[in-house]
Design an enzyme around this catalytic site. Structure first.
Site, PDB file in Angstrom:
ATOM      1  CB  CYS A 148      -0.976  -0.036   1.168  1.00 19.73           C
ATOM      2  SG  CYS A 148      -2.466   0.881   0.809  1.00 19.73           S
ATOM      3  CG  HIS A 183      -3.481  -3.624   2.914  1.00 22.01           C
ATOM      4  ND1 HIS A 183      -2.431  -3.206   3.693  1.00 22.01           N
ATOM      5  CD2 HIS A 183      -4.153  -2.508   2.542  1.00 22.01           C
ATOM      6  CE1 HIS A 183      -2.472  -1.880   3.804  1.00 22.01           C
ATOM      7  NE2 HIS A 183      -3.501  -1.431   3.112  1.00 22.01           N
ATOM      8  CD  GLU A 210      -1.233  -6.447   4.667  1.00 23.70           C
ATOM      9  OE1 GLU A 210      -0.834  -6.678   3.508  1.00 23.70           O
ATOM     10  OE2 GLU A 210      -1.403  -5.298   5.111  1.00 23.70           O
TER      11      GLU A 210
HETATM   12  N1  GLN Z   1      -1.894   6.577   2.891  1.00 19.87           N
HETATM   13  C1  GLN Z   1      -2.025   5.914   1.664  1.00 19.87           C
HETATM   14  C2  GLN Z   1      -3.381   6.122   1.022  1.00 19.87           C
HETATM   15  O1  GLN Z   1      -4.315   6.492   1.655  1.00 19.87           O
HETATM   16  C3  GLN Z   1      -1.751   4.430   1.843  1.00 19.87           C
HETATM   17  C4  GLN Z   1      -2.690   3.773   2.786  1.00 19.87           C
HETATM   18  C5  GLN Z   1      -2.185   2.467   3.303  1.00 19.87           C
HETATM   19  O2  GLN Z   1      -0.996   2.223   3.286  1.00 19.87           O
HETATM   20  N2  GLN Z   1      -3.049   1.656   3.847  1.00 19.87           N
HETATM   21  O3  GLN Z   1      -3.543   5.911  -0.157  1.00 19.87           O
END
Ligand code: GLN
Length: 539
Positions: A386, A515, A517
């Site tokens: 992410c 994600h 995970e």
């Molecule tokens: N802050 C980033 C976004 O909002 C990544 C979010 C995250 O890593 N879950 O796109």
């Protein structure tokens, strides 16, 4: 009639009530029943999504996009089932439904009161999950510990359900037995008090799971039995253990599954925990380590531990490592240090692979970008999750494409080269101050590039992964990135968004906007994590 098991906590929090509930789920499932699990969080937030890192622990995301407690992740991992937003409730959520219904005149002119209307809504939600999942057993974990003002109404709901269906509701108290250093002996009194407290809510526990450093001896079992009004056979010893995945097996040593069935007047049944036991054996024989560094932003010392904030990542690393009979070793690397002193970056060479996980608001990002650059140049296996993916794109844009001012509008509002940016719909959300539950959330399909390493890992052309972010790779810059060797390895077919990036000529350099995970399971490690660990072993 379905059966309901409420699980509450006594004495203190953080003693593993979530994994205890998940383990009970696993045991019942291994006896051939359909099981689902719910988590109740007593806070007023509608979901966990608005809390910052370190306040709450991990925000787990379901397929249908709920932002919930990490215990939901424990349930998914132990049960090997996908749960939904129906399985999660908070005080905020319950009140919101009741208030909306009142506004819609659905209470037909009645006075809407905290009791009974709030507990009734809690019960309605529990029944709804049972109906939708057609489960034989619904486990309901009540967050916090008994005696807190916050969870009284949930205990009230549990009591009311028991009153209505006395044969179909069982209460389990997960309590703690401390061994104070100066005394050197295990004390049962706090548990006795916890039982008194839950008694005052009209509830008598049927089973007590006694957490402690060491197994419970017979004398203490006897004592708890007499003072807490439970059969001695229903006092389950739950000592500290190395791996949480051993808990179901440990519980079964005290016959917990059949004790539960007995409470419901159901006959004893054999469990089938063969695969689970094999996993424990593998964990034990995995002695050679694989060393993974996670580059993080150092959180406040009083905050929830990083091991809680990144629970699913840690578990995913473990599942993958074990599947290759390696012992996972995780090291936390504070990115701020790389900003102060570039020489420290050399330490990254000591690890077999580096992960840069998700985060918000951009604290410590420059250090993380430096770490990513180091991994790229020194061919250290890298997995960006992410924000980690977004930073990998920024690093590549700056140092390979020569776009020195590349950044994300998340942490550099007026940035001249917004290589990571909001899509139109998200801009509107922020202008309208619509923050709660408006990110890109939950499962989205992703089409893999057949030439990519990701495809090699997944072995299928179309995947589905869970998201939780607001920002995206800005499509205007795709060409430049691709020309310089970045591979757009996964694309969302409907919205044409880049979900996975890779770079060519590197043993393993993958960033995912989603994600992965969240979908790793102990018996089914996630393909990307497995491929990552494989690359780490080659290093
Ligand atoms: N802050 C980033 C976004 O909002 C990544 C979010 C995250 O890593 N879950 O796109």
């Amino acid at each position: 009639m379905a059966k309901y098991i409420f699980i509450a906590g006594g004495v203190m929090s953080g003693i593993g009530k979530g994994v205890a509930s998940a383990s009970i789920g696993r045991i019942l499932k291994s006896k051939g029943f359909r099981v689902t699990a719910m988590k109740i969080d007593p806070y007023v937030n509608v979901d966990a999504g608005t809390m910052e890192l370190g306040v709450h622990g991990e925000v787990f995301v379901t397929d249908d996009g709920d932002q919930c407690d990490q215990d939901m992740g424990n349930y998914e991992r132990f049960l090997d089932e996908n749960l939904s937003q129906d399985n999660y409730m908070t005080t905020g959520r319950v009140y919101q439904t009741v208030i909306n219904r009142e506004r819609n005149l659905e209470y037909k002119g009645k006075c809407v009161e905290v009791v009974p209307h709030i507990p009734e809504e809690v019960i309605r939600r529990i029944n709804n999950v049972q109906k939708k999942t057609k489960s034989d057993f619904v486990l309901i974990e009540i967050g916090g510990t008994v005696g807190e003002y916050q969870n009284l109404l949930f205990l009230e709901a549990a009591r009311m359900l028991k009153l209505k269906h006395p044969k179909d509701v069982v209460f389990i108290l997960v309590s703690y037995l401390p061994i104070p250093k100066i005394i050197g002996e295990m004390k049962t009194k706090p548990t006795q008090h916890a039982v008194r407290t839950i008694n005052s809510a009209g509830i008598q526990p049927d089973i007590i799971i006694a957490r402690s450093q060491i197994p419970l001896d017979d004398i203490r079992k006897e004592k708890i039995s007499i003072f807490c009004n439970v059969d001695k056979r229903d006092v389950i010893s739950a000592p500290d253990i190395k791996s949480v995945y051993e808990i179901p097996i440990n519980f079964e040593k005290d016959n917990l599954g059949n004790r539960i069935l007995k409470k419901f007047n159901l006959g004893a049944k054999k469990n089938d925990l063969k695969k689970w036991k094999k996993l424990i054996e593998t964990i034990k024989k995995s002695k050679k380590p694989v060393k993974i560094g996670i580059v993080e932003k150092n959180i406040k010392p009083e905050a929830t531990a990083l091991t809680d904030c990144y629970l699913s990542i840690i578990e995913a690393v473990k599942h993958a490592a074990w599947s290759l009979t390696r012992k996972p070793e995780i090291y936390w690397l504070d990115s701020k240090r790389y900003e102060r002193d570039k020489k420290i970056l050399k330490e990254l060479k000591n690890f077999d692979g580096i992960i840069v996980p998700g985060e918000f608001e951009g604290r410590g990002v420059e250090g993380k970008i430096k770490a990513i650059e180091y991994c790229r140049k020194n061919k250290i296996p890298f997995l960006g999750l992410c924000l980690g993916m977004q930073l990998a794109v920024i690093e590549f844009a700056r140092n390979v494409c020569g776009l020195k001012k590349a950044s994300s509008t998340e942490f550099s509002k007026n940035c001249q080269v917004p290589i990571i940016d909001l899509v139109q719909e998200q801009k509107k959300n922020l202008i309208r101050k619509k923050h709660g539950g408006t990110m890109r959330l939950g499962a989205y399909p992703c089409k893999l590039n057949p030439q990519s390493l990701s495809f090699k890992a997944y072995k299928v052309p179309l995947i589905s992964e869970r998201h939780r972010h607001r920002y995206e790779l800005n499509n205007e810059f795709r060409d430049i990135l691709e020309k310089k060797g970045m591979i757009m390895a996964g694309i969302n077919p409907q919205q044409n968004l880049v979900e996975i990036i890779e770079i060519s000529g590197h043993p393993f350099f993958i960033g995912t906007q989603f994600h992965p995970e969240f979908k790793s399971r102990p018996l089914r490690p996630h393909p990307l994590f497995k491929e990552f660990i494989k690359a780490c072993l080659k290093k």
